[in-house]
Design an enzyme around this catalytic site. Structure first.
Site, short mmCIF file in Angstrom:
data_model
loop_
_atom_site.label_atom_id
_atom_site.label_comp_id
_atom_site.label_asym_id
_atom_site.label_seq_id
_atom_site.Cartn_x
_atom_site.Cartn_y
_atom_site.Cartn_z
N GLY A 49 0.85 -1.37 0.05
CA GLY A 49 0.17 -0.08 -0.16
C GLY A 49 0.93 1.30 0.11
N ASP A 77 -8.65 -9.88 -8.97
CA ASP A 77 -7.50 -9.95 -10.14
C ASP A 77 -7.93 -9.35 -11.19
OD1 ASP A 77 -5.94 -11.31 -11.87
OD2 ASP A 77 -6.32 -13.20 -11.56
N LYS A 99 6.83 -0.69 -13.29
CA LYS A 99 8.21 -1.24 -13.05
C LYS A 99 8.51 -2.07 -14.29
CE LYS A 99 9.22 -2.72 -9.19
NZ LYS A 99 9.46 -3.52 -7.93
N TRP A 129 2.45 2.99 -2.46
CA TRP A 129 2.17 3.82 -3.53
C TRP A 129 0.87 4.43 -3.46
CZ3 TRP A 129 4.12 3.08 -9.07
CH2 TRP A 129 5.62 2.99 -9.14
#
Length: 229
Positions: free
Chosen positions: A76, A120, A184, A78
């Site tokens: 959590g 998901d 990323k 970010w």
């Protein structure tokens, strides 16, 4: 939310108490990492929060009132930063202020100012669930996700790049025109192909490494802004 200061004298760690050499090295790095210490003292859930802080300070990605999606939000860090930067009120879409939606396949402890969705994002219909939760399309989608490391460089590279690619595909489905994407990646060659793909859908694409990203790590980040819709 300034960058942490350089560490003082190094803490030493022994390989006793059942620790392997590898575990001792990891613990040594954690104990001597100024970002880890700063995160604990400032209330961030992970040192990774400083990566987003540094990127936003430099590139001005987040603005008050934005609707943000943080994919793979756990633990959590970010999401916490986004809440502060977009001034999220946690009163639902349309209530004024920004709106931050953290999405993860695993439960995330509540974060003041954020809405958390146990989902998901690869499942059928997940994009519409996110749009419904936001009350419209997103202004920015984050992904700081990383697959568990195998120790095999090429395998780890392929896994993280695959996560970035599916996150990008998801972002394209949920972003407003003009929106942005931050994710990323790992150095290894195929990230150039990903950047070329992004340039077709976004006006500006950058490949950057924030100071909080460890110097010995192959990770970096791609920032895509100006979604063409």
């Amino acid at each position: 939310m300034n960058a942490p200061r350089k560490p003082g004298p190094k803490v030493k760690v022994k390989t006793a108490r059942g620790r392997s050499v590898g575990q001792a090295k990891w613990l040594l790095r954690q104990l001597n990492d100024p970002y880890v210490a700063a995160a604990k003292s400032e209330g961030w859930r992970s040192r990774a929060a400083y990566k987003l802080i540094e990127l936003d300070d430099k590139y001005k990605l987040l603005k008050p009132g934005m609707r943000i999606v943080d994919l793979g939000a756990a633990p959590g860090g970010w999401t916490q930063v986004a809440v502060k930067r977009v001034k999220s009120l946690d009163k639902g879409p349309g209530a004024g202020g920004g709106f931050v939606l953290g999405v993860d396949i695993n439960p995330v402890d509540p974060i003041p100012g954020a809405t958390l969705l146990l989902q998901d994002f690869l499942a059928d219909g997940a994009d519409q669930k996110v749009i419904d939760a936001l009350g419209g399309k997103a202004d920015f989608v984050f992904s700081d996700m990383a697959a568990p490391a195998t120790g095999h460089r090429q395998t780890d590279h392929i896994r993280i790049m695959a996560l970035c690619e599916v996150a990008l595909d998801f972002a394209i489905r949920v972003l407003n025109p003009g929106g942005g994407f931050l994710a990323k990646v790992l150095r290894g060659g195929t990230e150039n192909e990903l950047l070329a793909t992004m340039k077709r859908d976004f006006r500006t694409v950058r490949h950057v490494k924030p100071p909080a990203s460890r110097a010995d790590s192959a990770e970096s980040y791609v920032i895509a802004t100006g979604f063409r819709g």
